[in-house]
Design a protein around this motif. Structure first.
Motif, PDB file in Angstrom:
ATOM      1  N   PRO A  13       0.796  -1.235   0.000  1.00  0.00           N
ATOM      2  CA  PRO A  13       0.000   0.000   0.000  1.00  0.00           C
ATOM      3  C   PRO A  13       0.834   1.294   0.000  1.00  0.00           C
ATOM      4  CG  PRO A  13      -0.964  -1.617   1.472  1.00  0.00           C
ATOM      5  CD  PRO A  13       0.328  -2.213   0.987  1.00  0.00           C
ATOM      6  N   ALA A  14       1.856   1.356   0.828  1.00  0.00           N
ATOM      7  CA  ALA A  14       2.634   2.605   0.923  1.00  0.00           C
ATOM      8  C   ALA A  14       3.325   2.919  -0.410  1.00  0.00           C
ATOM      9  CB  ALA A  14       3.674   2.495   2.036  1.00  0.00           C
ATOM     10  N   ILE A  15       3.804   1.877  -1.074  1.00  0.00           N
ATOM     11  CA  ILE A  15       4.501   2.070  -2.345  1.00  0.00           C
ATOM     12  C   ILE A  15       3.481   2.409  -3.448  1.00  0.00           C
ATOM     13  CG2 ILE A  15       5.983   0.959  -4.090  1.00  0.00           C
ATOM     14  CD1 ILE A  15       7.358   1.568  -1.365  1.00  0.00           C
ATOM     15  N   GLY A  16       2.367   1.693  -3.439  1.00  0.00           N
ATOM     16  CA  GLY A  16       1.314   1.940  -4.430  1.00  0.00           C
ATOM     17  C   GLY A  16       0.828   3.396  -4.369  1.00  0.00           C
ATOM     18  N   ARG A  17       0.584   3.873  -3.158  1.00  0.00           N
ATOM     19  CA  ARG A  17       0.121   5.259  -2.971  1.00  0.00           C
ATOM     20  C   ARG A  17       1.176   6.243  -3.468  1.00  0.00           C
ATOM     21  NH1 ARG A  17      -1.968   3.436   1.901  1.00  0.00           N
ATOM     22  NH2 ARG A  17      -0.091   4.081   2.998  1.00  0.00           N
ATOM     23  N   ALA A  18       2.441   5.965  -3.119  1.00  0.00           N
ATOM     24  CA  ALA A  18       3.528   6.873  -3.521  1.00  0.00           C
ATOM     25  C   ALA A  18       3.613   6.963  -5.047  1.00  0.00           C
ATOM     26  CB  ALA A  18       4.856   6.395  -2.935  1.00  0.00           C
ATOM     27  N   VAL A  19       3.431   5.825  -5.708  1.00  0.00           N
ATOM     28  CA  VAL A  19       3.520   5.836  -7.176  1.00  0.00           C
ATOM     29  C   VAL A  19       2.326   6.595  -7.767  1.00  0.00           C
ATOM     30  CG1 VAL A  19       3.532   4.388  -9.249  1.00  0.00           C
ATOM     31  CG2 VAL A  19       4.917   3.732  -7.274  1.00  0.00           C
ATOM     32  N   GLU A  20       1.141   6.385  -7.201  1.00  0.00           N
ATOM     33  CA  GLU A  20      -0.053   7.093  -7.692  1.00  0.00           C
ATOM     34  C   GLU A  20       0.147   8.609  -7.626  1.00  0.00           C
ATOM     35  OE1 GLU A  20      -2.706   6.260  -9.320  1.00  0.00           O
ATOM     36  OE2 GLU A  20      -2.121   4.141  -9.238  1.00  0.00           O
ATOM     37  N   ARG A  21       0.746   9.037  -6.519  1.00  0.00           N
ATOM     38  CA  ARG A  21       0.925  10.486  -6.288  1.00  0.00           C
ATOM     39  C   ARG A  21       2.224  11.014  -6.873  1.00  0.00           C
ATOM     40  NH1 ARG A  21      -0.249   9.848   0.126  1.00  0.00           N
ATOM     41  NH2 ARG A  21      -2.462   9.313  -0.051  1.00  0.00           N
ATOM     42  N   MET A  22       2.992  10.108  -7.477  1.00  0.00           N
ATOM     43  CA  MET A  22       4.338  10.472  -7.965  1.00  0.00           C
ATOM     44  C   MET A  22       5.141  11.149  -6.846  1.00  0.00           C
ATOM     45  SD  MET A  22       4.862   9.579 -11.169  1.00  0.00           S
ATOM     46  CE  MET A  22       4.075   9.236 -12.748  1.00  0.00           C
ATOM     47  N   ASP A  23       5.041  10.569  -5.654  1.00  0.00           N
ATOM     48  CA  ASP A  23       5.746  11.096  -4.483  1.00  0.00           C
ATOM     49  C   ASP A  23       7.005  10.249  -4.257  1.00  0.00           C
ATOM     50  OD1 ASP A  23       6.666  11.879  -2.026  1.00  0.00           O
ATOM     51  OD2 ASP A  23       4.924  11.131  -0.898  1.00  0.00           O
ATOM     52  N   PRO A  24       8.173  10.800  -4.526  1.00  0.00           N
ATOM     53  CA  PRO A  24       9.382   9.959  -4.452  1.00  0.00           C
ATOM     54  C   PRO A  24       9.824   9.607  -3.037  1.00  0.00           C
ATOM     55  CG  PRO A  24       9.966  12.219  -5.038  1.00  0.00           C
ATOM     56  CD  PRO A  24       8.471  12.176  -4.967  1.00  0.00           C
ATOM     57  N   ALA A  25       9.378  10.379  -2.028  1.00  0.00           N
ATOM     58  CA  ALA A  25       9.952  10.204  -0.681  1.00  0.00           C
ATOM     59  C   ALA A  25       9.827   8.783  -0.125  1.00  0.00           C
ATOM     60  CB  ALA A  25       9.357  11.232   0.273  1.00  0.00           C
ATOM     61  N   PRO A  26       8.638   8.169  -0.115  1.00  0.00           N
ATOM     62  CA  PRO A  26       8.540   6.824   0.490  1.00  0.00           C
ATOM     63  C   PRO A  26       9.378   5.790  -0.263  1.00  0.00           C
ATOM     64  CG  PRO A  26       6.350   7.782   0.171  1.00  0.00           C
ATOM     65  CD  PRO A  26       7.318   8.660  -0.565  1.00  0.00           C
ATOM     66  N   ILE A  27       9.520   5.979  -1.566  1.00  0.00           N
ATOM     67  CA  ILE A  27      10.280   5.024  -2.374  1.00  0.00           C
ATOM     68  C   ILE A  27      11.776   5.173  -2.097  1.00  0.00           C
ATOM     69  CG2 ILE A  27      10.906   4.468  -4.771  1.00  0.00           C
ATOM     70  CD1 ILE A  27       7.881   5.484  -5.299  1.00  0.00           C
ATOM     71  N   ARG A  28      12.198   6.414  -2.033  1.00  0.00           N
ATOM     72  CA  ARG A  28      13.591   6.708  -1.732  1.00  0.00           C
ATOM     73  C   ARG A  28      13.968   6.115  -0.359  1.00  0.00           C
ATOM     74  NH1 ARG A  28      13.772  12.668  -1.371  1.00  0.00           N
ATOM     75  NH2 ARG A  28      12.967  12.648  -3.495  1.00  0.00           N
ATOM     76  N   GLN A  29      13.062   6.357   0.582  1.00  0.00           N
ATOM     77  CA  GLN A  29      13.274   5.883   1.940  1.00  0.00           C
ATOM     78  C   GLN A  29      13.388   4.350   1.985  1.00  0.00           C
ATOM     79  OE1 GLN A  29       9.980   7.222   4.242  1.00  0.00           O
ATOM     80  NE2 GLN A  29      11.151   7.398   6.156  1.00  0.00           N
ATOM     81  N   MET A  30      12.487   3.698   1.270  1.00  0.00           N
ATOM     82  CA  MET A  30      12.477   2.230   1.241  1.00  0.00           C
ATOM     83  C   MET A  30      13.769   1.702   0.614  1.00  0.00           C
ATOM     84  SD  MET A  30      10.773  -0.622   1.723  1.00  0.00           S
ATOM     85  CE  MET A  30       8.974  -0.581   1.655  1.00  0.00           C
ATOM     86  N   ALA A  31      14.173   2.296  -0.494  1.00  0.00           N
ATOM     87  CA  ALA A  31      15.387   1.833  -1.176  1.00  0.00           C
ATOM     88  C   ALA A  31      16.613   2.009  -0.274  1.00  0.00           C
ATOM     89  CB  ALA A  31      15.570   2.595  -2.494  1.00  0.00           C
ATOM     90  N   CYS A  32      16.690   3.159   0.379  1.00  0.00           N
ATOM     91  CA  CYS A  32      17.841   3.407   1.267  1.00  0.00           C
ATOM     92  C   CYS A  32      17.833   2.441   2.446  1.00  0.00           C
ATOM     93  CB  CYS A  32      17.826   4.841   1.786  1.00  0.00           C
ATOM     94  SG  CYS A  32      18.125   6.044   0.492  1.00  0.00           S
ATOM     95  N   ALA A  33      16.646   2.189   3.000  1.00  0.00           N
ATOM     96  CA  ALA A  33      16.553   1.273   4.142  1.00  0.00           C
ATOM     97  C   ALA A  33      17.009  -0.131   3.737  1.00  0.00           C
ATOM     98  CB  ALA A  33      15.120   1.235   4.665  1.00  0.00           C
ATOM     99  N   CYS A  34      16.620  -0.578   2.558  1.00  0.00           N
ATOM    100  CA  CYS A  34      17.013  -1.919   2.085  1.00  0.00           C
ATOM    101  C   CYS A  34      18.525  -1.993   1.929  1.00  0.00           C
ATOM    102  CB  CYS A  34      16.339  -2.245   0.756  1.00  0.00           C
ATOM    103  SG  CYS A  34      14.571  -2.556   0.925  1.00  0.00           S
TER     104      CYS A  34
END
Lengths: 260, 260
Positions: A13-34
């Protein structure tokens, strides 16, 4: 054993929402955390049936690339999104993936040849079903090997996914013993040190709770490691499973052991 | 996969003291706890260099038998203590064990024949050293198989111990990969479903703390399970490791899987 994060899925859900809104922050955060957790590659899964798959893939690739330098694995069933994603990557990405399904062979294999990149190949039957046993998987591996050669792709570009089965399937545990056998014997069968990948999360599809899921993943991961799997596609943000992965690595990697 | 408790060792201070004082309570308690925890056999280790080994073995066997009905494995390097222990057992015990050391072959094998009981055989060289690789262990297995036949013991009485190496040995992880290979291939090599046993505690000899010990045992146990080991000799009173053992069993045992 290389840990590939499977956390960047548009179905989360968090990634899906971020993509819908074209909001890079949650994706960036997830990638860095991984990356910080120890992942050495990241699988970008733009979803099976999403609208505008090309735009979404482009956005995901650009965002992850801007956030970290992890190698990317592009995971989409849309050949258009795959082509766009590959073109957007600044470093060479891996295609995830191809199988013996005729439309996959026709549309995905040429992308691997054009981009001269690694490609994950699933040991499925041409109709998309999981083979009944190890022999069926071996047959699929040989067929995929030949298809690669015919398409002008070096078989050394192949990363074989023997398809971990959900334990809850009627023959799930027998299937997974076949998966281990296939990982162990593929290099002999194909005559070169073929790389393999296994998706650990598949194992526990339908598990009743997180504790049970974790328990079975922690037991199966060492079995995969001992079989010699090259890459594990897994939740890179579960410290308990990561600790098991580290111990496995330390037991199996053939270098001098030190307690850690 | 059968869990064999290794908790009843005379080298454990509480057990050593109980044997010195001929106090059955701590031994009874330990045996019952192992049984309740899920052990399906118990290894009675009367120690390598103890005084009065025969009396001690008799006391241990009688006490455990009075406390629970777990099958017994008698673990002593003293042939006299072994003979006395076997004579004291009301149900057939297993001998632990023999190797290619000439004095072992001469004094332990006849006990197995006379008592018509199972016997654990260590894949060691005749000089007592651990073979360098899987091939050395296979050679030892074939030699032990022949020695059994020559001594009039059915090879089906054999339980092969490929000797888990301490990880901290210079080539410990390589040795343990050889152990897995041997467990996997022995049935083919010997031509019948030969049983195997592995001592999990050996793996972590010299581990800096309990957490590290547990972490590596939890990672190696599934590797042994997937290799098809028949019995695991382990601390039966560590719930975390037992839970891993249960999950392994549920993944590998070939029956229909249910979440538990």
């Amino acid at each position: 054993m290389i840990i590939v994060a499977d956390n960047l899925r548009i179905t989360m859900p968090a990634i899906g929402r971020a993509v819908e809104r074209m909001d890079p922050a949650p994706i960036r955060q997830m990638a860095c955390a991984c990356r910080e957790a120890g992942a050495r590659a990241i699988d970008i899964n733009s979803g099976p049936l999403s609208r505008h798959p090309e735009e979404k893939m482009t956005f995901l690739v650009r965002t992850v690339q801007a956030a970290c330098d992890l190698p990317l694995i592009l995971d989409t069933s849309s050949p258009e999104a795959m082509a766009t994603g590959l073109a957007t990557c600044s470093q060479k990405a891996t295609i995830n993936g191809v199988s013996l399904a005729p439309e996959k062979l026709a549309r995905i294999l040429p992308l691997a040849r054009q981009n001269d990149c690694d490609i994950i190949a699933y040991l499925l039957r041409p109709d998309g079903h999981v083979p009944a046993d190890a022999a069926g998987r071996m047959e699929a591996a040989v067929a995929l090997f030949r298809k690669c050669q015919q398409a002008g792709i070096s078989p050394r570009r192949l990363i074989i996914d023997p398809v971990v089965a959900p334990l809850a399937w009627q023959d799930g545990n027998r299937q997974n013993m076949a998966v281990l056998e296939v990982i162990r014997t593929l290099p002999d069968l194909l005559g070169f040190p073929v790389r393999t990948i296994a998706g650990l999360s598949n194992l526990t599809t339908g598990a009743p709770d997180a504790d049970t899921r974790r328990r079975y993943q922690k037991a199966f991961l060492p079995m995969l490691a001992a079989a010699g799997v090259t890459m594990i596609l897994m939740n890179a943000l579960d410290p308990a499973i990561l600790r098991v992965a580290e111990a496995c690595q330390n037991i199996t990697d053939g270098t001098i052991f030190t307690w850690q």
